[in-house]
Design an enzyme around this catalytic site. Sequence first.
Site, PDB file in Angstrom:
ATOM      1  N   HIS A 209      45.930  37.724  39.657  1.00 50.51           N
ATOM      2  CA  HIS A 209      45.020  38.824  39.340  1.00 50.51           C
ATOM      3  C   HIS A 209      43.595  38.358  39.618  1.00 50.51           C
ATOM      4  O   HIS A 209      43.311  37.160  39.622  1.00 50.51           O
ATOM      5  CB  HIS A 209      45.186  39.249  37.875  1.00 50.51           C
ATOM      6  CG  HIS A 209      46.391  40.111  37.650  1.00 50.51           C
ATOM      7  ND1 HIS A 209      46.313  41.386  37.137  1.00 50.51           N
ATOM      8  CD2 HIS A 209      47.711  39.889  37.869  1.00 50.51           C
ATOM      9  CE1 HIS A 209      47.524  41.906  37.050  1.00 50.51           C
ATOM     10  NE2 HIS A 209      48.391  41.016  37.484  1.00 50.51           N
ATOM     11  N   CYS A 240      46.760  44.194  33.431  1.00 52.67           N
ATOM     12  CA  CYS A 240      47.781  44.050  32.396  1.00 52.67           C
ATOM     13  C   CYS A 240      47.426  44.939  31.209  1.00 52.67           C
ATOM     14  O   CYS A 240      46.379  44.756  30.583  1.00 52.67           O
ATOM     15  CB  CYS A 240      47.857  42.593  31.947  1.00 52.67           C
ATOM     16  SG  CYS A 240      48.975  42.312  30.543  1.00 52.67           S
TER      17      CYS A 240
END
Length: 299
Positions: A209, A240
């Site tokens: 990420h 997330c």
Amino acid sequence: MIWPENVTIKEVGPRDGLQNEKVMIPAQSKIDWIDQLSETGLSYIEVTSFVHPKWIPQLSDSIEVAKGIKRNPDITYAALVPNQRGLESAIEANIDEISVFMSSSETHNLKNINKSISDTLPVMKDVIGSAAKSGKTVRGYVSTVFGCPYEGQVSPEQVFRVCDQLFEYGINEVSLGDTIGVASPRQVALFLERAVKRYDISKMALHFHDTRGMALANVLQSLDYGVEIFDSSLGGLGGCPYAPGASGNVATDDLIHMLHNMGIQTGINQEKLIKAASMIQSFLEKPLPSHQMAVYNAQ
């Protein structure tokens, strides 16, 4: 360094990219987008998740979407599955590959799955075994590999314990996730130095990420260790839902730009990829966060 000649990109935008979006995308729009992605040269698309709708409302249309897409025989269409009920739905929808998921940190696993790691593993074992009996390959996602929003840095040993169990249960590949985007190239190097000695490199994928802008740097470091499989999300969509502030995955379009300019092949057509990015951008009615789309939008 000797980099791989070819890299496999696993597109997770339709699942990981959309799951945190507040604007509800109609099922037909998702189908149209996935069909567009299927024209780009991608060999792997994670199309949805068969979790309970109350946890991720955006993906409550999983069966409709999975059944509605046009299947390209050269593409693996995958979906995230949390339990036996989800697996039954995935099999009904004719998903090619099953993805199971858990965290390497105890607190994140409790927040994400509502179970301890020790209570999650038997569920994983059952799902993996049942999927294999149904003729499905299984991918294991391990989250918080490089850091947890609740516990801080996670030790490699902690990660390896979870991976060892999942491989023992029969997964075909593990995707190692920097779920909240805290990894640095040095941390990635130190981790992979040990991981490549423990596992078959062809069965390892990295899932970065870009919360702190380190995703491409971490991909580059991973290439130095021979990693050839990376997850990414078109336009940099994602995040997330259980880790506040976590931005999207490394953007597929930015990743392809970097790899192709390094002479590393992916089989993906950049122009068609941008066309697919433009489509989902119009559905979401907001600019996508990737650098390539910033250039495209400025034209």
